[in-house]
Scaffold this active site. Structure first.
Site, PDB file in Angstrom:
ATOM      1  N   GLN A 111       4.460   0.782  -3.351  1.00  0.00           N
ATOM      2  CA  GLN A 111       3.839   1.607  -2.319  1.00  0.00           C
ATOM      3  C   GLN A 111       2.414   1.124  -2.042  1.00  0.00           C
ATOM      4  O   GLN A 111       1.764   1.618  -1.125  1.00  0.00           O
ATOM      5  CB  GLN A 111       3.779   3.068  -2.795  1.00  0.00           C
ATOM      6  N   ASN A 112       1.949   0.185  -2.844  1.00  0.00           N
ATOM      7  CA  ASN A 112       0.563  -0.288  -2.707  1.00  0.00           C
ATOM      8  C   ASN A 112       0.453  -1.322  -1.590  1.00  0.00           C
ATOM      9  O   ASN A 112       1.395  -2.059  -1.322  1.00  0.00           O
ATOM     10  CB  ASN A 112       0.080  -0.896  -4.027  1.00  0.00           C
ATOM     11  N   VAL A 113      -0.731  -1.386  -1.012  1.00  0.00           N
ATOM     12  CA  VAL A 113      -0.952  -2.321   0.095  1.00  0.00           C
ATOM     13  C   VAL A 113      -1.913  -3.427  -0.316  1.00  0.00           C
ATOM     14  O   VAL A 113      -2.444  -4.144   0.519  1.00  0.00           O
ATOM     15  CB  VAL A 113      -1.494  -1.580   1.347  1.00  0.00           C
ATOM     16  N   HIS A 129       4.800  -0.083   2.181  1.00  0.00           N
ATOM     17  CA  HIS A 129       3.802   0.398   3.138  1.00  0.00           C
ATOM     18  C   HIS A 129       2.978  -0.731   3.746  1.00  0.00           C
ATOM     19  O   HIS A 129       1.927  -0.492   4.325  1.00  0.00           O
ATOM     20  CB  HIS A 129       2.879   1.419   2.453  1.00  0.00           C
ATOM     21  N   CYS A 140       1.107  -6.877  21.530  1.00  0.00           N
ATOM     22  CA  CYS A 140       1.847  -8.150  21.617  1.00  0.00           C
ATOM     23  C   CYS A 140       2.407  -8.606  20.277  1.00  0.00           C
ATOM     24  O   CYS A 140       3.157  -9.572  20.209  1.00  0.00           O
ATOM     25  CB  CYS A 140       0.966  -9.242  22.229  1.00  0.00           C
ATOM     26  N   ARG A 255       0.372   8.846 -15.505  1.00  0.00           N
ATOM     27  CA  ARG A 255      -0.488   9.908 -16.015  1.00  0.00           C
ATOM     28  C   ARG A 255      -0.487  11.038 -14.997  1.00  0.00           C
ATOM     29  O   ARG A 255      -0.792  10.822 -13.847  1.00  0.00           O
ATOM     30  CB  ARG A 255      -1.904   9.395 -16.207  1.00  0.00           C
TER      31      ARG A 255
HETATM   32 ZN   LIG Z   1      -2.119  -8.619  21.363  1.00  0.00          ZN
END
Ligand SMILES: [Zn+2]
Length: 281
Positions: A111-113, A129, A140, A255
């Site tokens: 879930q980390n980015v 994510h 575009c 935790r």
């Molecule tokens: Zn664009």
């Protein structure tokens, strides 16, 4: 909860329990959340009760529809980025990567980015994510490295360069009370359209292909392990629920409370990095 191992105070005990729990399984579906990256200096959005520690992050509708909210987002992102970009994988990321290289016994969904699993050497990571190190044009579809954008933002916003703000999750920085409308926000270099980090904002759905990739991995798994997530966000919780519905054992290493505590077959409240290192080493 079906466990006699909750709230273990010593990491080595938790590691031993986890090692035994993993032993019979051949393909584990691993889902990681913010808790695995806190040792890398990336702060957590939620406290141990699962509640927001700070104001919740911007949602998609505000980002697209409200110029001031968007300027505030980019200003905070600009100041927070250097700290976020300099984060390095910790013992937890490394342990998972080595486990995969050695036994090829799990698939990894995060879930980390922050991209730290890939940087640690994990392959085929499903970034549920998205990743913060790329930006995408909403009109575009052109992509660009966030690092390149940083240089442009610095050039256009010289007054914002030296703000020493506390690092926040998702490369964000704490900058309350500033004149955000004066921050020059970026547009697409090809079409002039709105650009946004290639991450799933609140109010957006996870792209279908990514969900399908994770579901396929879960269908081939014989157990699920959650690391460092309270599962408060449905996009992660649904996999825990699906695992239990399929009869898979479910272990939680986190935790604090999680949304899946009452359906888990094992709950370990211990440090993510040290426990994974000892259990998988
Ligand atoms: Zn664009």
């Amino acid at each position: 909860m079906n466990t006699d191992a909750s709230a273990l105070p010593i990491d080595t005990d938790a590691a031993q329990v986890l090692r035994e729990w993993l032993r019979p399984h051949r393909r584990v579906f691993v889902l990681t959340g913010a808790g695995i990256s806190t040792d890398s200096g990336i702060p957590h959005y939620r406290d141990e009760s699962g509640a927001w520690q700070r104001k919740p992050p911007i949602d998609f509708r505000a980002f697209v529809g409200d110029a001031r909210a968007r300027a505030r987002y980019w200003a905070r992102s600009f100041v927070g980025w250097p700290g976020f970009a300099s984060a390095r994988p910790n013992a937890g990321h490394t342990a998972l990567a080595r486990w995969q290289q050695r036994d090829d016994a799990h698939t990894l969904v995060t879930q980390n980015v922050d991209g730290l699993h890939a940087r640690a050497g994990s392959r085929d990571v499903v970034d549920l994510h998205g990743r913060l190190d790329e930006v995408v044009c909403l009109d575009c579809g052109a992509r660009r490295a966030r690092e390149c954008l940083q240089a442009e933002l610095a050039q256009r916003n010289p007054d914002w360069r030296d703000l020493g703000a506390a690092a926040l999750p998702d490369g964000d920085a704490d900058l309350e009370g500033l004149a955000f409308e004066r921050f020059a926000t970026p547009v697409c270099e090809h079409c002039g359209g709105l650009i946004k980090p290639d991450v799933v904002f609140f109010g957006e759905n996870v792209p279908r292909a990514r969900v399908a990739a994770a579901q396929q991995a879960l269908a081939q798994a014989d157990a699920m392990l959650v690391v460092g997530s309270s599962l408060m966000v449905y996009s992660g919780f649904r996999f825990a629920r699906a695992a239990r519905e399929a009869g898979l054992p479910l272990a939680l290493l986190n935790r604090g409370v999680t949304r899946a505590d009452d359906i888990a077959t094992l709950k370990l409240q211990a440090d993510c990095g040290a426990t994974l290192q000892a259990a998988l080493g």
